[in-house]
Design an enzyme around this catalytic site. Structure first.
Site, PDB file in Angstrom:
ATOM      1  CB  SER B 151      -3.896   3.932   6.484  1.00 45.21           C
ATOM      2  OG  SER B 151      -3.839   4.371   5.162  1.00 45.21           O
ATOM      3  NE  ARG B 221     -12.034  -0.343  -1.852  1.00 46.84           N
ATOM      4  CZ  ARG B 221     -11.567  -0.209  -0.626  1.00 46.84           C
ATOM      5  NH1 ARG B 221     -11.061   0.946  -0.238  1.00 46.84           N
ATOM      6  NH2 ARG B 221     -11.610  -1.206   0.220  1.00 46.84           N
ATOM      7  CG  ASP B 318       2.675   0.467   3.344  1.00 52.48           C
ATOM      8  OD1 ASP B 318       2.382   0.921   2.215  1.00 52.48           O
ATOM      9  OD2 ASP B 318       2.209   0.922   4.394  1.00 52.48           O
ATOM     10  CG  HIS B 351      -1.290   0.739   3.060  1.00 50.09           C
ATOM     11  ND1 HIS B 351      -0.575   1.453   3.999  1.00 50.09           N
ATOM     12  CD2 HIS B 351      -2.557   1.218   3.114  1.00 50.09           C
ATOM     13  CE1 HIS B 351      -1.386   2.335   4.586  1.00 50.09           C
ATOM     14  NE2 HIS B 351      -2.595   2.201   4.071  1.00 50.09           N
ATOM     15  CG  ASP B 352      -5.233  -3.724   2.566  1.00 53.53           C
ATOM     16  OD1 ASP B 352      -5.427  -2.556   2.958  1.00 53.53           O
ATOM     17  OD2 ASP B 352      -5.971  -4.301   1.745  1.00 53.53           O
TER      18      ASP B 352
END
Lengths: 195, 373
Positions: B151, B221, B318, B351-352
């Site tokens: 990232s 967040r 992602d 994405h994680d």
């Protein structure tokens, strides 16, 4: 483990110090042999599991499709392009051959010869698409969408004015002659170059 | 509360040399907090720099001092792990602009001693990388065996290849991009606006006030967290299931599990991150475009990096930094003849995925590291 015979021939014929792109490089078997003799080998491979395995072996491999992604390489990026047992799976083999000789002045192309006598007999007597050692998948599941014979390939090269620098023909794992290649070769390997 | 966060002592160095920034401003000196693992070899050739993501930190393989949780990449970094600390000297520095001990908006003004807040200059990814290079100089490390990051960490790794290619053996770039897209910027702007709309933000000068924009930061967040996951992953984990109730409340409580989960993620985040740092670091990411300095030609950024071995990895779920962005980098690398590897891995976590259990990623990183340099 010994290299597949066609790969052994290619590995033997690429000089050390050359830059080579192995298209459809699988898990990097040929590239490992090339690296051992000092060739700067890179790979292109469509299957992510194979790409992962090759990178895990320390190879430089890009996941991509020979039909589309050869266009990303600039002209003369390599000394040799290598396309082993992949030509018959491409959408337009003729255009792929053009791309090979754009990114490198010389290219190795190897493919199973569809005119081998066993295949001729299987069609003649059985009337069915053959399943052989080199074409091991049934007609409905095979990735080979453009079966090609030694004579077909020679014709294509002639039409395009491409030179043959060397050719090897394998029957089983043994070499067979140029003259008898059309029906005796299970597998053909051409080293072609721009004229 | 940010004030508690800023009471944690971090291992750090302060380098008295000035750091000229992309913005034209100059930081007169730089403090960089970092952690290291393993032993630097006598020839100093086994250093691996791990770059952390937006809300990550230097505690890559050690427990977090604020939360007590294991390091964010403890599964990747350690003895016998893919980034093997028995072989490599692994270094992870808190980025410039962050809140875990490096120079950032909470740092004191040299003249007044008060926290800089919004007087801290706007920084870029390249500025972060320049600060890391200063840390390496300080530690006497001329050349990295590899730089690795996911990232925003991948952006730093790419910036390393553009700015210091001669100091690198290889670069491993995971779930990243060479630029921030309009969509990426848009999501970040939502987060920044949430922070700045919080009355407790007080134009960034909240440090001594006992009030901090925790609500705004939590909302930022929450929005960002959604972008880190995949729709399939969210559906599998939460679906439309209700949280601790059998019927809908017809109100605005967290009826759905996903709401409750996001609220928890948002709130928990405010214990370990500073709102101003979030503003500065998201801005740095938005400004990131490696092609900028080369008339929009990405390949121009890599002309000096032909001897760096690149390994790029994307994940099929992602959508924040999709495979197409990695492919764009690969094409640029191929056009300059750099040694590039690339694969799109299949993983359900969006994405994680780069932080989670994807065994193929472990094999890749170990292999790419072993062959680098």
């Amino acid at each position: 483990m010994a290299l597949r015979p066609d790969l052994a021939i290619i590995a033997g014929a690429v000089p050390s110090g050359a830059r080579a792109l192995d298209i459809g490089c699988g898990d990097g078997e040929l590239m490992a042999a090339l690296r051992d003799k000092g060739v700067d080998a890179r790979g292109l491979e469509i299957d992510p599991a194979n790409v992962t395995a090759a990178i895990a072996r320390g190879q430089s491999v890009v996941q991509g499709d020979a039909n589309r992604d050869l266009a990303d390489y600039p002209g003369d990026a390599f000394d040799y392009a290598i396309l082993s047992q992949t030509l018959q799976t491409t959408e337009r083999p003729d255009r792929v051959v053009d791309e090979l000789l754009r990114i490198a002045p010389r290219a190795f192309v190897s493919f199973p010869n569809f005119a081998h006598w066993r295949i001729r007999l299987a069609l003649l007597w059985g009337g069915r698409m053959p399943v052989t050692r080199l074409i091991p998948v049934a007609w409905y599941a095979t990735p080979n969408i453009h079966h090609v014979t030694v004579s077909d390939f020679r014709d294509l090269l002639r039409e395009k004015g491409i030179a043959v620098e060397a050719a090897w023909y394998l029957s089983g794992d043994k070499p067979t002659s140029d003259a008898a290649a059309s029906w005796r070769a299970e597998h053909a390997i051409f080293l072609i170059s721009r004229t | 509360m940010a004030s508690l966060l800023h009471q944690i002592q971090h291992q750090s160095v302060t380098i008295a040399a000035p750091l000229p920034l992309d913005s034209g401003q100059i930081l007169p000196s730089v403090t960089i907090a970092y952690q290291s693992y393993g032993t630097l070899a006598a020839d100093r050739a086994n250093a691996v720099l791990v770059c952390h993501a937006l809300t990550g930190d230097q505690y890559v393989a050690s427990d977090h001092p604020a939360t007590g949780k294991p390091g964010w990449w403890a599964r990747m970094v350690g003895p016998g792990k893919p980034i093997d600390t028995d072989r490599y000297f692994v270094l992870c520095a808190n980025v410039l602009g962050s809140c875990m001990g490096s120079s950032g908006p909470a740092s004191p003004d040299a003249a007044t001693g008060a926290p800089l807040g919004m007087h801290f200059p706007v920084i870029t990814i390249a500025d972060m990388v320049r600060a890391q290079a200063m840390l390496l100089d300080h530690l006497g490390i001329d050349r990295l065996h590899a730089v690795v990051g996911g990232s925003m960490g991948g952006m730093q790794a790419l910036a390393w290849t553009a700015h210091y290619p001669e100091r690198l053996g290889s670069a491993i770039v995971i779930a990243s991009a060479a630029r921030h897209s309009a969509q990426n910027i848009a999501f970040h702007e939502v987060g920044r606006q949430a922070i700045m709309a919080d009355p407790d933000w007080q134009d960034g000068q909240y440090y001594g006030s006992r009030r901090a924009p925790a609500k705004g930061l939590a909302v930022a967040r929450m929005a960002a967290h959604i972008t880190y996951l995949s729709e399939a992953g969210l559906t599998e984990k939460f679906g439309r299931r209700l949280q601790a109730r059998d019927i809908k409340s017809f109100g605005f409580d967290a009826d759905f599990q996903i709401e409750s989960y996001l609220r928890h993620q948002g709130l928990a985040f405010t214990d370990r991150f500073d709102a101003n740092a979030y503003l500065y670091i998201t801005r740095a990411m938005d400004y990131f475009d490696l092609a900028d300095a080369h008339d929009g030609r990405l390949a121009g950024a890599f002309t000096g990096a032909k001897d760096v071995r690149f390994t790029l990895v994307s994940f099929d779920t992602d959508w924040l930094y999709p495979t197409a962005e990695s492919r764009r980098i690969v094409q640029a690398l191929q056009s300059v003849g750099a040694a590039a590897s690339f694969v799109e891995l299949s993983a359900p976590f969006g994405h994680d995925s780069f932080l989670l259990d994807v065994p193929a990623l472990d094999r890749l990183v170990a292999g790419a590291l072993g062959s680098g340099g």
